[in-house]
Design a protein around this motif. Structure first.
Motif, short mmCIF file in Angstrom:
data_model
loop_
_atom_site.label_atom_id
_atom_site.label_comp_id
_atom_site.label_asym_id
_atom_site.label_seq_id
_atom_site.Cartn_x
_atom_site.Cartn_y
_atom_site.Cartn_z
N LEU A 1 -13.68 -4.48 -2.74
CA LEU A 1 -13.04 -5.10 -3.90
C LEU A 1 -11.84 -5.94 -3.50
O LEU A 1 -11.60 -7.02 -4.05
CB LEU A 1 -12.63 -4.01 -4.90
N ALA A 2 -11.07 -5.45 -2.54
CA ALA A 2 -9.90 -6.20 -2.07
C ALA A 2 -10.34 -7.50 -1.39
O ALA A 2 -9.71 -8.55 -1.57
CB ALA A 2 -9.08 -5.34 -1.12
N LEU A 3 -11.40 -7.44 -0.61
CA LEU A 3 -11.90 -8.65 0.07
C LEU A 3 -12.50 -9.63 -0.92
O LEU A 3 -12.40 -10.85 -0.73
CB LEU A 3 -12.93 -8.28 1.13
N ALA A 4 -13.13 -9.13 -1.98
CA ALA A 4 -13.70 -10.01 -2.99
C ALA A 4 -12.60 -10.82 -3.68
O ALA A 4 -12.82 -11.96 -4.11
CB ALA A 4 -14.48 -9.19 -4.02
N GLU A 5 -11.40 -10.24 -3.77
CA GLU A 5 -10.26 -10.94 -4.36
C GLU A 5 -9.68 -11.98 -3.40
O GLU A 5 -9.10 -12.97 -3.83
CB GLU A 5 -9.17 -9.93 -4.74
N ASP A 6 -9.85 -11.76 -2.11
CA ASP A 6 -9.31 -12.68 -1.09
C ASP A 6 -10.32 -12.83 0.05
O ASP A 6 -10.13 -12.29 1.14
CB ASP A 6 -7.98 -12.13 -0.56
N PRO A 7 -11.41 -13.58 -0.20
CA PRO A 7 -12.48 -13.68 0.80
C PRO A 7 -12.04 -14.27 2.13
O PRO A 7 -12.63 -13.97 3.17
CB PRO A 7 -13.51 -14.58 0.11
#
Length: 409
Positions: A250-256
């Motif tokens: 989820l964190a990576l989806a916010e900052d790919p």
């Protein structure tokens, strides 16, 4: 009168040039040894060029605002003979004489046409360190250089550069020669040994390729109580690794861009959030990949993860099961480790690690007292070409925040 050059020093391992921002001397000035005479600027810092000995400035070949390569002669000093003897600096005259003698010796050895063995030395001017605290010579071939003859012998033996790191070099500049290698192999011939398994060799190769990049690790503590309480109420119970996996996705989806990888001058962003999980198996680690983790809830992940880990430990993973991941999660806390620096796979920019949880007294603002809490170290290792320490710290902070709302995972 002898002359000594003022050279652009080696200002760091990856720095090849610097820009002159200020010149503090003029022709005819008397300078002392170790006096800062020119200020230069690199991409990372401003530093001073200092003199190697006392003398009189005879020549300046430098202009403010111009950029010069490491090893460039920026100026010349006239020095007294006793100063040369006292400091041991190499004068231009001595360097020229050495080059003439070297050329004559090589001609006698008939080596002017061959660059082939461990006696060959690249003839470059030696740059004496002239920046305080940075005694790094430039333009000198050292232990990192491997001659063609040495490479051929290593190929015959199936050795890589990392395999000879324990060998002490006696060649020019500290390089390892074929004779050094053969002596080392004879020395360890009778030592106990065992054949490395294909799994261990695969891990070794992956780590060698991973370490060819500038990797860095940052960490921070994270509270696990809410995740552990949530886990106890579930059936079946998801492992703590899955909470971490889901928060990471989820964190990576916010900052790919944090999980992007550098190709030339482009950062390629992930097209799907497929994340691997490190699974310990006999004599190594395998990393099966779970697909689209950002769109799966904990219940869905629990079944997929259990099935994948079972196949991993039975060595039943296919090639498709282990490729295409953008990052990896590893729970090294299962081994009782309270800290660690995991290494990402060569094709990934990030790896997130969780250490063992420990009960600690933590200050609570709500009750204004210390309360018992379970806390663990959360670490991320990243390719520093793509992610900086600040970005990695923000990523960890977001993951830690998400873990405080496990019901939303």
């Amino acid at each position: 009168m002898p002359t000594v050059p003022i050279l652009m020093p080696q200002l760091g391992e990856s720095i090849a040039e610097a820009t002159v921002v200020r010149i503090d001397i003029a022709i005819g000035d008397v300078v002392k040894a170790d006096q800062e005479v020119i200020e230069v600027e690199t991409q990372k810092a401003t530093m001073g060029v200092t003199t190697l000995c006392q003398g009189v400035v005879r020549e300046l070949n430098v202009q403010e605002g111009e950029t010069y390569a490491v090893g460039t002669t920026l100026g010349l000093l006239e020095v007294e003979a006793d100063e040369v003897e006292k400091t041991g600096v190499e004068t231009l005259e001595a360097a020229a004489e050495k080059r003439v003698n070297t050329a004559a010796e090589e001609e006698e050895k008939n080596l002017h046409f061959a660059v082939d063995d461990d006696t060959y030395e690249e003839r470059q001017p030696v740059v004496e360190p002239s920046v305080k605290g940075l005694p790094v010579p430039a333009g000198v071939m050292g232990a990192h250089y491997i001659s063609p003859r040495m490479r051929a012998r290593m190929a015959e033996l199936g050795l890589r550069e990392a395999d000879i790191s324990a060998v002490v070099g006696t060649g020019a500049g500290g390089r390892v020669t074929v004779q050094d290698l053969e002596a080392f192999l004879d020395y360890i011939e009778e030592w106990p040994s065992s054949q490395a398994s294909p799994m261990r060799l695969a891990v070794a190769d992956a780590m060698r390729r991973s370490w060819s990049r500038p990797l860095a690790t940052v960490s921070r503590p994270v509270r696990l109580d809410r995740a552990l309480d949530h886990r106890r109420a579930q059936d079946p119970k998801p492992g703590l690794t899955l909470y971490l996996l889901r928060a990471f996705a989820l964190a990576l989806a916010e900052d790919p861009a944090s999980a992007g990888f550098l190709i030339g001058e482009r950062i390629v962003h992930p097209r799907a959030f497929d994340i691997g999980v490190a699974v310990q198996v006999e004599d190594g680690v395998v990393v099966p990949v779970l697909r689209n983790v950002d769109s799966m809830n904990l219940g869905q992940l629990t079944g997929a993860y259990a099935e994948m880990v079972d196949r991993a430990r039975r060595r039943r993973l296919t090639e498709d099961d282990t490729r295409g991941g953008i990052a990896t999660v590893t729970n090294f806390g299962t081994f009782g480790l309270t800290n660690g620096t995991p290494i990402p796979l060569p094709n990934e920019t990030l790896i997130l690690g969780l250490a063992a949880g420990e009960k600690k007294p933590i200050w609570s603002k709500e009750v204004e007292a210390f309360v018992p809490a379970t806390e663990a170290e959360l670490a991320v290792t990243f390719d520093h070409r793509v992610v900086d320490g600040g970005g990695a710290g923000l990523l960890l902070a977001r993951i830690a925040e998400l873990l405080q709302s496990p019901e939303k995972l």
